[in-house]
Design a protein around this motif. Structure first.
Motif, PDB file in Angstrom:
ATOM      1  N   HIS A  85       0.840  -1.204   0.000  1.00  0.00           N
ATOM      2  CA  HIS A  85       0.000   0.000   0.000  1.00  0.00           C
ATOM      3  C   HIS A  85       0.876   1.254   0.000  1.00  0.00           C
ATOM      4  N   PRO A  86       0.593   2.245  -0.863  1.00  0.00           N
ATOM      5  CA  PRO A  86       1.453   3.442  -0.947  1.00  0.00           C
ATOM      6  C   PRO A  86       1.383   4.341   0.279  1.00  0.00           C
ATOM      7  N   GLY A  87       0.344   4.205   1.112  1.00  0.00           N
ATOM      8  CA  GLY A  87       0.215   5.088   2.263  1.00  0.00           C
ATOM      9  C   GLY A  87       0.797   4.522   3.538  1.00  0.00           C
ATOM     10  N   ARG A  88       1.562   3.464   3.451  1.00  0.00           N
ATOM     11  CA  ARG A  88       2.022   2.784   4.671  1.00  0.00           C
ATOM     12  C   ARG A  88       3.091   3.554   5.436  1.00  0.00           C
ATOM     13  N   GLN A  89       3.721   4.558   4.811  1.00  0.00           N
ATOM     14  CA  GLN A  89       4.797   5.280   5.477  1.00  0.00           C
ATOM     15  C   GLN A  89       4.363   6.619   6.064  1.00  0.00           C
ATOM     16  N   THR A  90       3.245   7.147   5.635  1.00  0.00           N
ATOM     17  CA  THR A  90       2.894   8.512   6.017  1.00  0.00           C
ATOM     18  C   THR A  90       1.625   8.633   6.847  1.00  0.00           C
TER      19      THR A  90
END
Length: 295
Positions: A85-90
């Motif tokens: 998932h692209p939102g896993r860091q922010t």
């Protein structure tokens, strides 16, 4: 595990019972769980197809490995790492949880595996938070939780005593079915038969030019039990290293003399002497009644 997981699939929006595979190291917990997960994955894909009705890839199983300092946010992020998932860091912890739920729903996950659960400190603040978070997952996610670890009962996963976190942990104990994986034993005939079946199955997987039927199950049965103390992890380590040595030395078969040159893990080596003495004195045997005269 099949009984528990398949019965949970019929529960609809009800909270689903969890499974905890709790056993000592070296007994094949993770291996057995991964084999089960692969079979479950293939079955779901065969029955329902590789894509959901909405066009998403179907992922019936999600596996997450925990670390010694895993908190609620780390657990959510680990699930999103599985899906890329692209939102896993922010995202925040709450956002990560909702994003993980969206992935589970979109990919129609039915089995969530949490490996190395013993790393969590259940009676500390982070452990209580994760325990509560797991109950939220059990309530909101349409999945069966499959937890894998060492000494989970001793670490307080199922505890309902008077220690800190009693209320938070009590519900976990009521919702979780504990499955154990004991080592192989040879005190009873049933155990000796199980050990022989394991060695016979293992023989089928050995690729050596001079291997022959009965190489393990007949000629090396007592020896392999003494060297592994009935732990499948120690057995596989010994056989694997023995096969490598047999290939390099040109022997192309496993013998007692060759395996004597192979070092096994420290726990197995430390417990070997007592079993060696029992086998040598005829006070113990790993062979079932019908094959004790062979080898």
């Amino acid at each position: 595990m099949w009984d528990i997981v398949d019965s949970n699939l019929q529960d609809g929006d009800q909270a689903k019972g969890a499974v905890a595979v709790d056993a000592f190291p070296g007994l094949g917990k993770t291996t057995a769980v991964l084999v089960f997960a692969a079979e479950f994955h293939r079955r779901e894909i065969a029955e329902h197809g590789a894509f959901t009705a909405q066009g998403h890839e179907r992922w019936p199983v999600c596996r997450v490995g925990l670390t010694g300092n895993t908190g609620m946010k780390d657990l959510n992020r680990a699930m999103l790492e599985f899906f890329g998932h692209p939102g896993r860091q922010t995202s925040t912890a709450a956002q990560l949880g909702l994003q993980a739920l969206d992935c589970v729903l979109s990919c129609e996950v039915r089995l969530l595996i949490l490996d190395d659960l013993h790393f969590l400190k259940w009676r500390r603040t982070s452990g209580i938070e994760v325990s509560s978070h797991l109950k939220w997952i059990a309530n909101e996610f349409p999945v069966t939780l499959l937890k894998v670890g060492v000494g989970l009962a001793d670490k307080g996963l199922f505890s309902e005593g008077e220690a800190i976190g009693e209320t938070a942990l009590a519900q976990t104990g009521r919702r979780t079915t504990r499955l154990d994986m004991p080592p192989f034993t040879i005190a009873a005939e049933q155990g000796r038969q199980q050990w022989r079946r394991l060695l016979l199955a293992l023989e089928q997987r050995i690729v050596l030019a001079d291997a022959y039927p009965g190489m393990l199950a007949d000629d090396l049965s007592d020896y392999l039990f003494a060297r592994s103390t009935g732990h499948i992890g120690s057995l596989m380590t010994l056989v694997n290293r023995g096969c490598q040595r047999a290939q390099r030395a040109g022997a192309e078969r496993l013998t007692r003399e060759l395996l004597d040159q192979v070092r096994n893990d420290e726990a197995a080596e430390g417990a070997r002497r007592e079993l060696d003495c029992a086998f040598s004195a005829g006070k113990a045997t790993s062979r079932p009644r019908g094959v004790r005269t062979t080898g």
